[in-house]
Design a protein around this motif. Sequence first.
Motif, PDB file in Angstrom:
ATOM      1  N   GLY A   1       0.211  10.846  -3.051  1.00  0.00           N
ATOM      2  CA  GLY A   1      -0.776   9.789  -3.201  1.00  0.00           C
ATOM      3  C   GLY A   1      -0.902   9.381  -4.654  1.00  0.00           C
ATOM      4  O   GLY A   1      -0.736  10.201  -5.556  1.00  0.00           O
ATOM      5  N   ALA A   2      -1.191   8.119  -4.893  1.00  0.00           N
ATOM      6  CA  ALA A   2      -1.294   7.596  -6.257  1.00  0.00           C
ATOM      7  C   ALA A   2      -2.661   7.896  -6.857  1.00  0.00           C
ATOM      8  O   ALA A   2      -3.649   8.074  -6.150  1.00  0.00           O
ATOM      9  CB  ALA A   2      -1.054   6.086  -6.251  1.00  0.00           C
TER      10      ALA A   2
ATOM     11  N   ALA B   1      -7.015   6.366   1.352  1.00  0.00           N
ATOM     12  CA  ALA B   1      -7.298   6.331   2.786  1.00  0.00           C
ATOM     13  C   ALA B   1      -6.377   5.305   3.451  1.00  0.00           C
ATOM     14  O   ALA B   1      -5.993   4.304   2.852  1.00  0.00           O
ATOM     15  CB  ALA B   1      -8.760   5.977   3.028  1.00  0.00           C
ATOM     16  N   VAL B   2      -6.035   5.569   4.691  1.00  0.00           N
ATOM     17  CA  VAL B   2      -5.033   4.773   5.403  1.00  0.00           C
ATOM     18  C   VAL B   2      -5.706   3.836   6.405  1.00  0.00           C
ATOM     19  O   VAL B   2      -6.413   4.280   7.311  1.00  0.00           O
ATOM     20  CB  VAL B   2      -4.040   5.700   6.137  1.00  0.00           C
ATOM     21  CG1 VAL B   2      -3.057   4.885   6.972  1.00  0.00           C
ATOM     22  CG2 VAL B   2      -3.293   6.568   5.128  1.00  0.00           C
ATOM     23  N   ASP B   3      -5.491   2.539   6.221  1.00  0.00           N
ATOM     24  CA  ASP B   3      -5.916   1.564   7.222  1.00  0.00           C
ATOM     25  C   ASP B   3      -4.705   1.162   8.062  1.00  0.00           C
ATOM     26  O   ASP B   3      -3.608   1.713   7.887  1.00  0.00           O
ATOM     27  CB  ASP B   3      -6.583   0.352   6.563  1.00  0.00           C
ATOM     28  CG  ASP B   3      -5.661  -0.393   5.601  1.00  0.00           C
ATOM     29  OD1 ASP B   3      -4.462  -0.017   5.490  1.00  0.00           O
ATOM     30  OD2 ASP B   3      -6.127  -1.352   4.966  1.00  0.00           O
ATOM     31  N   GLY B   4      -4.874   0.210   8.968  1.00  0.00           N
ATOM     32  CA  GLY B   4      -3.786  -0.185   9.843  1.00  0.00           C
ATOM     33  C   GLY B   4      -2.535  -0.654   9.108  1.00  0.00           C
ATOM     34  O   GLY B   4      -1.431  -0.160   9.381  1.00  0.00           O
TER      35      GLY B   4
ATOM     36  N   ASP C   1      -0.451   4.172  -1.998  1.00  0.00           N
ATOM     37  CA  ASP C   1      -0.928   3.562  -3.243  1.00  0.00           C
ATOM     38  C   ASP C   1      -2.191   2.745  -2.995  1.00  0.00           C
ATOM     39  O   ASP C   1      -2.210   1.533  -3.128  1.00  0.00           O
ATOM     40  CB  ASP C   1       0.183   2.691  -3.834  1.00  0.00           C
ATOM     41  CG  ASP C   1      -0.091   2.307  -5.280  1.00  0.00           C
ATOM     42  OD1 ASP C   1      -1.081   2.785  -5.848  1.00  0.00           O
ATOM     43  OD2 ASP C   1       0.703   1.527  -5.837  1.00  0.00           O
ATOM     44  N   ARG C   2      -3.274   3.449  -2.664  1.00  0.00           N
ATOM     45  CA  ARG C   2      -4.589   2.834  -2.504  1.00  0.00           C
ATOM     46  C   ARG C   2      -5.640   3.696  -3.217  1.00  0.00           C
ATOM     47  O   ARG C   2      -6.599   4.177  -2.585  1.00  0.00           O
ATOM     48  CB  ARG C   2      -4.959   2.684  -1.021  1.00  0.00           C
ATOM     49  CG  ARG C   2      -4.016   1.840  -0.197  1.00  0.00           C
ATOM     50  CD  ARG C   2      -4.564   1.671   1.223  1.00  0.00           C
ATOM     51  NE  ARG C   2      -5.634   0.680   1.253  1.00  0.00           N
ATOM     52  CZ  ARG C   2      -6.697   0.763   2.038  1.00  0.00           C
ATOM     53  NH1 ARG C   2      -6.888   1.804   2.833  1.00  0.00           N
ATOM     54  NH2 ARG C   2      -7.623  -0.187   2.023  1.00  0.00           N
TER      55      ARG C   2
ATOM     56  N   PRO D   1       0.799  -1.231   0.000  1.00  0.00           N
ATOM     57  CA  PRO D   1       0.000   0.000   0.000  1.00  0.00           C
ATOM     58  C   PRO D   1       0.828   1.276   0.000  1.00  0.00           C
ATOM     59  O   PRO D   1       0.282   2.370  -0.157  1.00  0.00           O
ATOM     60  CB  PRO D   1      -0.807  -0.117   1.294  1.00  0.00           C
ATOM     61  CG  PRO D   1       0.072  -0.935   2.202  1.00  0.00           C
ATOM     62  CD  PRO D   1       0.749  -1.920   1.295  1.00  0.00           C
ATOM     63  N   VAL D   2       2.136   1.145   0.181  1.00  0.00           N
ATOM     64  CA  VAL D   2       3.025   2.309   0.185  1.00  0.00           C
ATOM     65  C   VAL D   2       4.255   1.989  -0.647  1.00  0.00           C
ATOM     66  O   VAL D   2       4.875   0.932  -0.474  1.00  0.00           O
ATOM     67  CB  VAL D   2       3.444   2.687   1.623  1.00  0.00           C
ATOM     68  CG1 VAL D   2       4.504   3.786   1.603  1.00  0.00           C
ATOM     69  CG2 VAL D   2       2.238   3.138   2.439  1.00  0.00           C
ATOM     70  N   ARG D   3       4.589   2.897  -1.572  1.00  0.00           N
ATOM     71  CA  ARG D   3       5.785   2.727  -2.396  1.00  0.00           C
ATOM     72  C   ARG D   3       6.874   3.697  -1.940  1.00  0.00           C
ATOM     73  O   ARG D   3       6.591   4.841  -1.591  1.00  0.00           O
ATOM     74  CB  ARG D   3       5.457   2.983  -3.870  1.00  0.00           C
ATOM     75  CG  ARG D   3       4.626   1.884  -4.514  1.00  0.00           C
ATOM     76  CD  ARG D   3       4.481   2.093  -6.001  1.00  0.00           C
ATOM     77  NE  ARG D   3       3.384   2.992  -6.326  1.00  0.00           N
ATOM     78  CZ  ARG D   3       3.511   4.169  -6.905  1.00  0.00           C
ATOM     79  NH1 ARG D   3       4.719   4.638  -7.196  1.00  0.00           N
ATOM     80  NH2 ARG D   3       2.464   4.915  -7.169  1.00  0.00           N
ATOM     81  N   TYR D   4       8.104   3.228  -1.969  1.00  0.00           N
ATOM     82  CA  TYR D   4       9.269   4.043  -1.615  1.00  0.00           C
ATOM     83  C   TYR D   4      10.219   4.029  -2.803  1.00  0.00           C
ATOM     84  O   TYR D   4      10.668   2.974  -3.225  1.00  0.00           O
ATOM     85  CB  TYR D   4       9.953   3.466  -0.380  1.00  0.00           C
ATOM     86  CG  TYR D   4      11.104   4.281   0.169  1.00  0.00           C
ATOM     87  CD1 TYR D   4      10.945   5.057   1.312  1.00  0.00           C
ATOM     88  CD2 TYR D   4      12.364   4.268  -0.440  1.00  0.00           C
ATOM     89  CE1 TYR D   4      12.005   5.794   1.838  1.00  0.00           C
ATOM     90  CE2 TYR D   4      13.419   5.009   0.065  1.00  0.00           C
ATOM     91  CZ  TYR D   4      13.239   5.770   1.213  1.00  0.00           C
ATOM     92  OH  TYR D   4      14.289   6.514   1.722  1.00  0.00           O
TER      93      TYR D   4
END
Length: 255
Positions: A55-56, A26-29, A19-20, A4-7
Amino acid sequence: MPDPVRYEQVGAAAVVTIDRPERRNAVDGPTAEALHAAYQRFEADDEARIMVLTGAGGVAFCAGADLKAVETYASRLSLAEGPMGFTRLTPSKPTIAAIEGYCLAGGLELALWCDLRIATHASSFGCPERRWGVPLIDGGTQRLPRIVGLGRALDLILSGRIIDADEASAIGLLTEVVPAGGALERALTWAEGLASFPQETMLADRRAAIEGVGLPLAEGLLLEAEAGPTVFADAVAGAARFAGGEGRGGAGAGV
């Protein structure tokens, strides 16, 4: 399941992308955990002088916490790093938010965490969680007043109203407003400019500004003075370059 996150390393910048897009980023756990891991990677990476958060998908920077997965936050509420990943931490290096589209609720708090905010004209900002009784717990109540002033911050915090990029710029929330599709490119230009400056003095000035903002003036001046001996050699070298003609007339301004 995709990360869900690209670096990514882009020049002097670490680009961290939520990347959602199917959830308006939106950010989940699990996404919060991935954001924290990206932050730790940035802090440990000497080659990454600036972090650019974005954000993507082009529709949203981040629409906040994923309220359809709110149960995944239960174990994060009291974490030292903050529910959204790193919002209770202060980075040692500059950070820039590259904002396209919705920047709301916890997403706004992520943007406020950054030193600079570059947004497109179509972006929107606000604390709509007010409507559902969800509190600001990722630094918004503390950072927003420091950036735009208490009166304007209370307007947004209490009303939950959404503002456009023009109003956000007018109240000092944004560093720069750019055409559609240009936020990340402009943020990377800023990043390269900041990375081109002598780092020790820039980081010392940044640290004094961030840590001193809530102090009485006399204490803030003492904090500022602490860096003087540490960076004096850099100052002498810089003065010599200026005496030799470097940087005059705005040349080498960086951004």
